[in-house]
Scaffold this motif. Sequence first.
Motif, mmCIF file in Angstrom:
data_model
loop_
_atom_site.group_PDB
_atom_site.id
_atom_site.type_symbol
_atom_site.label_atom_id
_atom_site.label_comp_id
_atom_site.label_asym_id
_atom_site.label_seq_id
_atom_site.Cartn_x
_atom_site.Cartn_y
_atom_site.Cartn_z
ATOM 1 N N ILE A 16 0.875 -1.098 -0.098
ATOM 2 C CA ILE A 16 -0.092 0.097 -0.117
ATOM 3 C C ILE A 16 0.908 1.272 -0.047
ATOM 4 C CG2 ILE A 16 -1.809 1.427 1.406
ATOM 5 C CD1 ILE A 16 -2.598 -1.344 2.397
ATOM 6 N N SER A 17 0.461 2.184 -0.855
ATOM 7 C CA SER A 17 1.314 3.441 -0.953
ATOM 8 C C SER A 17 0.371 4.733 -0.694
ATOM 9 C CB SER A 17 1.980 3.637 -2.400
ATOM 10 O OG SER A 17 1.388 4.095 -3.217
ATOM 11 N N TYR A 18 1.055 5.939 -0.494
ATOM 12 C CA TYR A 18 0.317 6.894 -0.293
ATOM 13 C C TYR A 18 -0.508 7.543 -1.596
ATOM 14 C CZ TYR A 18 1.677 8.356 4.414
ATOM 15 O OH TYR A 18 1.563 8.472 5.762
ATOM 16 N N ARG A 19 -0.150 7.049 -2.703
ATOM 17 C CA ARG A 19 -0.785 7.416 -3.847
ATOM 18 C C ARG A 19 -2.221 6.518 -4.024
ATOM 19 N NH1 ARG A 19 2.387 10.372 -7.566
ATOM 20 N NH2 ARG A 19 4.596 10.405 -7.241
ATOM 21 N N ASP A 20 -2.165 5.431 -3.175
ATOM 22 C CA ASP A 20 -3.632 4.747 -3.255
ATOM 23 C C ASP A 20 -4.696 5.356 -2.790
ATOM 24 O OD1 ASP A 20 -1.913 2.672 -4.610
ATOM 25 O OD2 ASP A 20 -1.398 1.521 -2.681
ATOM 26 N N LYS A 21 -5.858 4.904 -3.284
ATOM 27 C CA LYS A 21 -6.939 5.162 -2.499
ATOM 28 C C LYS A 21 -7.643 3.973 -2.001
ATOM 29 C CE LYS A 21 -10.023 7.998 -4.711
ATOM 30 N NZ LYS A 21 -10.877 8.564 -5.441
ATOM 31 N N ILE A 22 -7.963 4.001 -0.652
ATOM 32 C CA ILE A 22 -8.419 2.863 0.149
ATOM 33 C C ILE A 22 -9.995 3.002 0.568
ATOM 34 C CG2 ILE A 22 -7.624 1.709 2.138
ATOM 35 C CD1 ILE A 22 -5.118 3.132 1.830
ATOM 36 N N VAL A 23 -10.539 1.911 0.536
ATOM 37 C CA VAL A 23 -11.851 1.991 1.042
ATOM 38 C C VAL A 23 -11.921 0.723 2.129
ATOM 39 C CG1 VAL A 23 -14.499 1.368 0.690
ATOM 40 C CG2 VAL A 23 -13.173 2.397 -1.111
ATOM 41 N N LEU A 24 -12.596 1.054 3.221
ATOM 42 C CA LEU A 24 -12.735 0.267 4.360
ATOM 43 C C LEU A 24 -14.112 -0.084 4.972
ATOM 44 C CD1 LEU A 24 -10.077 2.436 5.233
ATOM 45 C CD2 LEU A 24 -9.602 0.430 6.543
ATOM 46 N N THR A 25 -14.435 -1.397 4.851
ATOM 47 C CA THR A 25 -15.748 -1.651 5.509
ATOM 48 C C THR A 25 -15.667 -2.777 6.518
ATOM 49 O OG1 THR A 25 -17.980 -2.085 4.779
ATOM 50 C CG2 THR A 25 -16.251 -3.307 3.474
ATOM 51 N N GLY A 26 -16.873 -2.794 7.420
ATOM 52 C CA GLY A 26 -16.813 -3.924 8.078
ATOM 53 C C GLY A 26 -17.119 -3.635 9.582
ATOM 54 N N SER A 27 -16.447 -4.491 10.598
ATOM 55 C CA SER A 27 -16.624 -4.323 12.015
ATOM 56 C C SER A 27 -16.062 -3.202 12.643
ATOM 57 C CB SER A 27 -16.245 -5.545 12.839
ATOM 58 O OG SER A 27 -14.904 -5.484 13.057
ATOM 59 N N CYS A 28 -16.119 -2.773 14.108
ATOM 60 C CA CYS A 28 -15.598 -1.799 14.742
ATOM 61 C C CYS A 28 -14.108 -1.781 14.485
ATOM 62 C CB CYS A 28 -16.267 -1.851 16.108
ATOM 63 S SG CYS A 28 -15.897 -3.156 16.855
ATOM 64 N N PHE A 29 -13.640 -2.912 14.630
ATOM 65 C CA PHE A 29 -12.073 -3.068 14.387
ATOM 66 C C PHE A 29 -11.456 -2.410 12.892
ATOM 67 C CE2 PHE A 29 -7.697 -4.661 14.409
ATOM 68 C CZ PHE A 29 -7.451 -4.665 15.765
ATOM 69 N N THR A 30 -12.522 -2.431 12.007
ATOM 70 C CA THR A 30 -12.192 -1.563 10.655
ATOM 71 C C THR A 30 -11.797 -0.209 10.986
ATOM 72 O OG1 THR A 30 -13.900 -2.955 9.465
ATOM 73 C CG2 THR A 30 -13.015 -0.905 8.362
ATOM 74 N N GLU A 31 -12.523 0.449 12.013
ATOM 75 C CA GLU A 31 -12.418 1.802 12.440
ATOM 76 C C GLU A 31 -11.150 1.913 12.990
ATOM 77 O OE1 GLU A 31 -15.697 3.775 13.549
ATOM 78 O OE2 GLU A 31 -16.600 3.393 11.482
ATOM 79 N N HIS A 32 -10.300 1.044 13.609
ATOM 80 C CA HIS A 32 -9.016 1.225 14.279
ATOM 81 C C HIS A 32 -7.940 1.226 12.939
ATOM 82 C CE1 HIS A 32 -9.804 0.826 18.251
ATOM 83 N NE2 HIS A 32 -10.518 -0.238 18.210
ATOM 84 N N ILE A 33 -8.153 0.513 11.878
ATOM 85 C CA ILE A 33 -7.137 0.588 10.827
ATOM 86 C C ILE A 33 -7.470 1.836 10.097
ATOM 87 C CG2 ILE A 33 -6.685 -0.693 8.690
ATOM 88 C CD1 ILE A 33 -7.565 -3.084 9.900
ATOM 89 N N GLY A 34 -8.785 2.110 9.758
ATOM 90 C CA GLY A 34 -9.213 3.282 9.009
ATOM 91 C C GLY A 34 -8.822 4.454 9.746
ATOM 92 N N ASN A 35 -8.988 4.631 11.070
ATOM 93 C CA ASN A 35 -8.710 5.927 11.771
ATOM 94 C C ASN A 35 -7.097 6.285 11.582
ATOM 95 O OD1 ASN A 35 -11.167 6.473 12.557
ATOM 96 N ND2 ASN A 35 -11.123 5.582 14.535
ATOM 97 N N PHE A 36 -6.404 4.944 11.659
ATOM 98 C CA PHE A 36 -4.982 4.942 11.541
ATOM 99 C C PHE A 36 -4.254 5.563 10.269
ATOM 100 C CE2 PHE A 36 -1.209 2.543 9.808
ATOM 101 C CZ PHE A 36 -0.201 3.163 10.426
#
Length: 331
Positions: A16-36
């Motif tokens: 994964i690089s900073y040029r990438d666009k990333i979608v996250l979906t799923g459980s509350c643990f998704t938001e730990h990864i997403g917030n980071f």
Amino acid sequence: MQFFANINIKPLEPSISYRDKIVLTGSCFTEHIGNFLIESKFNALQNPNGILFDPQSVASSLLSYIENKAYAENDLFYLNEAWNSWQHHSRFSNIDKEACLNAINNSQQQAHAFLKHADWLIITLGSAFTYKLVQGSAFYVEPNEVANCHKAPAQNFIKHLNTIEEIITTFDTVIHRLFYFNPKLKIIFTISPVRHLRDGVVDNNRSKARLIEAVHHLVNKFDKLYYFPAYELVIDVLRDYRFYDVDLAHPNYAATQFVLDKFSETCFSQSTKELVEEIKKIVIAKKHKPFNSQSSLHKKFLQQQLEKAKDILQRHPYLNLEEEIKYFSKG
């Protein structure tokens, strides 16, 4: 003496690089990864439907993004003095029907546009249990699967533990649709280490086992699918209640950081990891609360951070450091 079981996580290729666009979906643990990722200034969109736990809900939401589904008034229901959607988290609920619907449809449109050009989709599954509305209940609609029960009385629902085959079949269709919709998309599956103790320890383990088996079947079947072992890092490597919150269900800060460190270590290239550390310093500096905001010392601090932010932006013009530059420019 070794105190931790070793776990061999293959480096993600491509990373994964900073040029990438990333979608996250799923459980509350998704938001730990997403917030980071969001705090580290990656271009990420997380949980357009809000938190979702089960495979059917996640799959249905992804199909709705592909189709750019528009929700109508008859997709909402009134409960506990608010308008709600069975397919959305309560963060969309509102006392005003139109406001609820607008928030849902704005999120749908954003998700459709973002997913169309995304490089990565990160899916975190939390539970193999789904809930269906009982035929004849006051709330019954078709389709009757619900993503969020919104604290409606329990007699309105049937609880169903999805089989491995049901999970595989559901995602098999969705993955084909996703790759047709966006041919460059790559998908990372994770299983949430949050323990669903309300299901009971035995049923929680049955649920997680089915998710793990189904996901590994899919990863082995499709190209561009990957598995990150968030569940195993907490359950099998840390393996101790001191890494859980007081509810004994949610991993605590130390455990979450351990997983995020491993995520960075295996999913980012060395140059990306170095840039994450640079940006982290800028983000922390912005949170600094001065004793005297008018002091020459604080103004010097702001100027130094402004120069650092501008230097990063000059080297990486695709980053969004607008907030930080605006804040540091106050000096």
